[in-house]
Write an enzyme that holds these catalytic residues in place. Sequence first.
Site, PDB file in Angstrom:
ATOM      1  N   HIS A  15      21.118   2.194 -11.420  1.00  0.00           N
ATOM      2  CA  HIS A  15      21.013   2.536 -10.002  1.00  0.00           C
ATOM      3  C   HIS A  15      21.853   1.589  -9.138  1.00  0.00           C
ATOM      4  O   HIS A  15      22.683   2.038  -8.330  1.00  0.00           O
ATOM      5  CB  HIS A  15      19.538   2.465  -9.592  1.00  0.00           C
ATOM      6  CG  HIS A  15      19.264   2.877  -8.191  1.00  0.00           C
ATOM      7  ND1 HIS A  15      18.839   4.139  -7.844  1.00  0.00           N
ATOM      8  CD2 HIS A  15      19.355   2.184  -7.015  1.00  0.00           C
ATOM      9  CE1 HIS A  15      18.682   4.213  -6.533  1.00  0.00           C
ATOM     10  NE2 HIS A  15      18.991   3.036  -6.004  1.00  0.00           N
ATOM     11  N   GLU A  16      21.640   0.288  -9.337  1.00  0.00           N
ATOM     12  CA  GLU A  16      22.362  -0.694  -8.515  1.00  0.00           C
ATOM     13  C   GLU A  16      23.861  -0.700  -8.816  1.00  0.00           C
ATOM     14  O   GLU A  16      24.676  -0.907  -7.915  1.00  0.00           O
ATOM     15  CB  GLU A  16      21.766  -2.092  -8.704  1.00  0.00           C
ATOM     16  CG  GLU A  16      20.300  -2.215  -8.289  1.00  0.00           C
ATOM     17  CD  GLU A  16      20.027  -1.744  -6.869  1.00  0.00           C
ATOM     18  OE1 GLU A  16      20.923  -1.851  -6.007  1.00  0.00           O
ATOM     19  OE2 GLU A  16      18.910  -1.253  -6.619  1.00  0.00           O
ATOM     20  N   HIS A  73      30.267   2.486  -5.959  1.00  0.00           N
ATOM     21  CA  HIS A  73      30.541   3.234  -4.730  1.00  0.00           C
ATOM     22  C   HIS A  73      31.196   2.303  -3.703  1.00  0.00           C
ATOM     23  O   HIS A  73      32.231   2.633  -3.100  1.00  0.00           O
ATOM     24  CB  HIS A  73      29.234   3.811  -4.182  1.00  0.00           C
ATOM     25  CG  HIS A  73      29.399   4.763  -3.046  1.00  0.00           C
ATOM     26  ND1 HIS A  73      28.334   5.296  -2.358  1.00  0.00           N
ATOM     27  CD2 HIS A  73      30.512   5.292  -2.453  1.00  0.00           C
ATOM     28  CE1 HIS A  73      28.777   6.108  -1.411  1.00  0.00           C
ATOM     29  NE2 HIS A  73      30.103   6.105  -1.437  1.00  0.00           N
ATOM     30  N   HIS A 113      25.459   1.972  -6.772  1.00  0.00           N
ATOM     31  CA  HIS A 113      25.745   1.484  -5.416  1.00  0.00           C
ATOM     32  C   HIS A 113      27.020   0.626  -5.411  1.00  0.00           C
ATOM     33  O   HIS A 113      27.903   0.793  -4.561  1.00  0.00           O
ATOM     34  CB  HIS A 113      24.589   0.607  -4.907  1.00  0.00           C
ATOM     35  CG  HIS A 113      23.400   1.351  -4.424  1.00  0.00           C
ATOM     36  ND1 HIS A 113      23.477   2.385  -3.505  1.00  0.00           N
ATOM     37  CD2 HIS A 113      22.075   1.201  -4.703  1.00  0.00           C
ATOM     38  CE1 HIS A 113      22.269   2.838  -3.248  1.00  0.00           C
ATOM     39  NE2 HIS A 113      21.398   2.140  -3.962  1.00  0.00           N
TER      40      HIS A 113
END
Length: 428
Positions: free
Chosen positions: A235-236, A242, A239
């Site tokens: 998940h991190e 991105h 981020h």
Amino acid sequence: QKEEYLLSKLNFLGNAPQDIYYFLTNADLKFPKLDSTEDGKLTAQNFTTLQQNRDVNIRKESFEKFYNTYKSFGNTISTSYFNNIKALSTEAELRNYDSARQMELFNDDVDVKVYDALLESIHNNMSYMHRYYAKKKEMLGLEEQHMYDVYLPIEVGESKEYTFEEAKELCIASVAVLGEEYQNIYRSAFETNWVDVYPREGKRGGAYSSGSYKSKPYILMNFNGTLDSVFTLAHEMGHSLHTYFAKSNNKFLDYNYTIFVAEVASTFNELLLLNYLVKRAETKEEKLLLLNHHLDSFKSTVYRQTMFAEFEKIVDERVDNGEALTQLDFDEIYLNLNKEYFGDAMVSDPLIAHEWMRIPHFYNNFYVYKYATGFSAATVLSQKVLNGEEGALDNYFKFLKDGCKHYPIEQLKMAGCDLSDPKTIDGA
């Protein structure tokens, strides 16, 4: 100019309800001791852990004492929340918006029909939530399923433990579908110290991705070897990658993407990891564990956050219509929604009517719907890429590289996902 000057001078009054709620719930509000546990501790931090305990007496007692404590502050919290919405509604009227909801969504150039499309789709697909809890009740062997059973985990075999090296390699392998460049940057993140991995004394809890325009996109996490920790890493990193592409392809003023799309890239990577792990699962129990992890995430992020979003919408409309809402009104709205969303397989215990009092996100006005739209968009876009749909990968990279040159709804349309259409959420 005069109107803006007056509004700015009175801005502190609009912030007062949130400040009052923050100090009441984080400092002044104390919970009674439990009789069913050795240490007797009940806090906002350990409540969910207690609700996962196999002992029904611990779950029931912690549930009742937790919500009865909030209920005892009901008049204060309801007055605080009503005035928060009343201040927002008044500002919207002064600024000539149709509603507070429209004013808040305008910040991201999001039409209210996107919000309404989410609610419409969830109501059309409520049967999935009801089936999930009916199946969970059956698998847990419960005669009655209460709200204090919501967090009780399904036993589907022993959970694996992972080293950080294993987690790292699984996450890198899972993004192969995004191409060699993405995978190489992903690997280099570990080689150039983007990640602060383990818990230690004095370190903040949780996990997040941060940094500045000229720095690496640093990750702080507290890896503990669980499956959840592996997904948190994915998940991190979603981020951070991105952020990497947004910074690499834009000048400073155009790089910082909005919260509205932030959860898309992170959840997208979680879904790639899920797909990779399910394909590699060696037993039925391992596959069930992974699928249950995903269903629980979908339930929490899409259905539950939409329920919160609908609560906000109903409250805003009633305040806009000139109603003065009390604790009884908020309780009634929330309990009715709880019954509708959880269905007949769940007993909506009367105390759950007070759950709205413990949700701090209600003071970040009309924010929670972004969790649901983000997860749904990630679901749709990841499926397009995994299925090898023509142009899907290129379109996804256009989205990652756009930064904030376009408003979020346009960015997601570029990626291949139209959130103003309820069919998009239906697809998720």
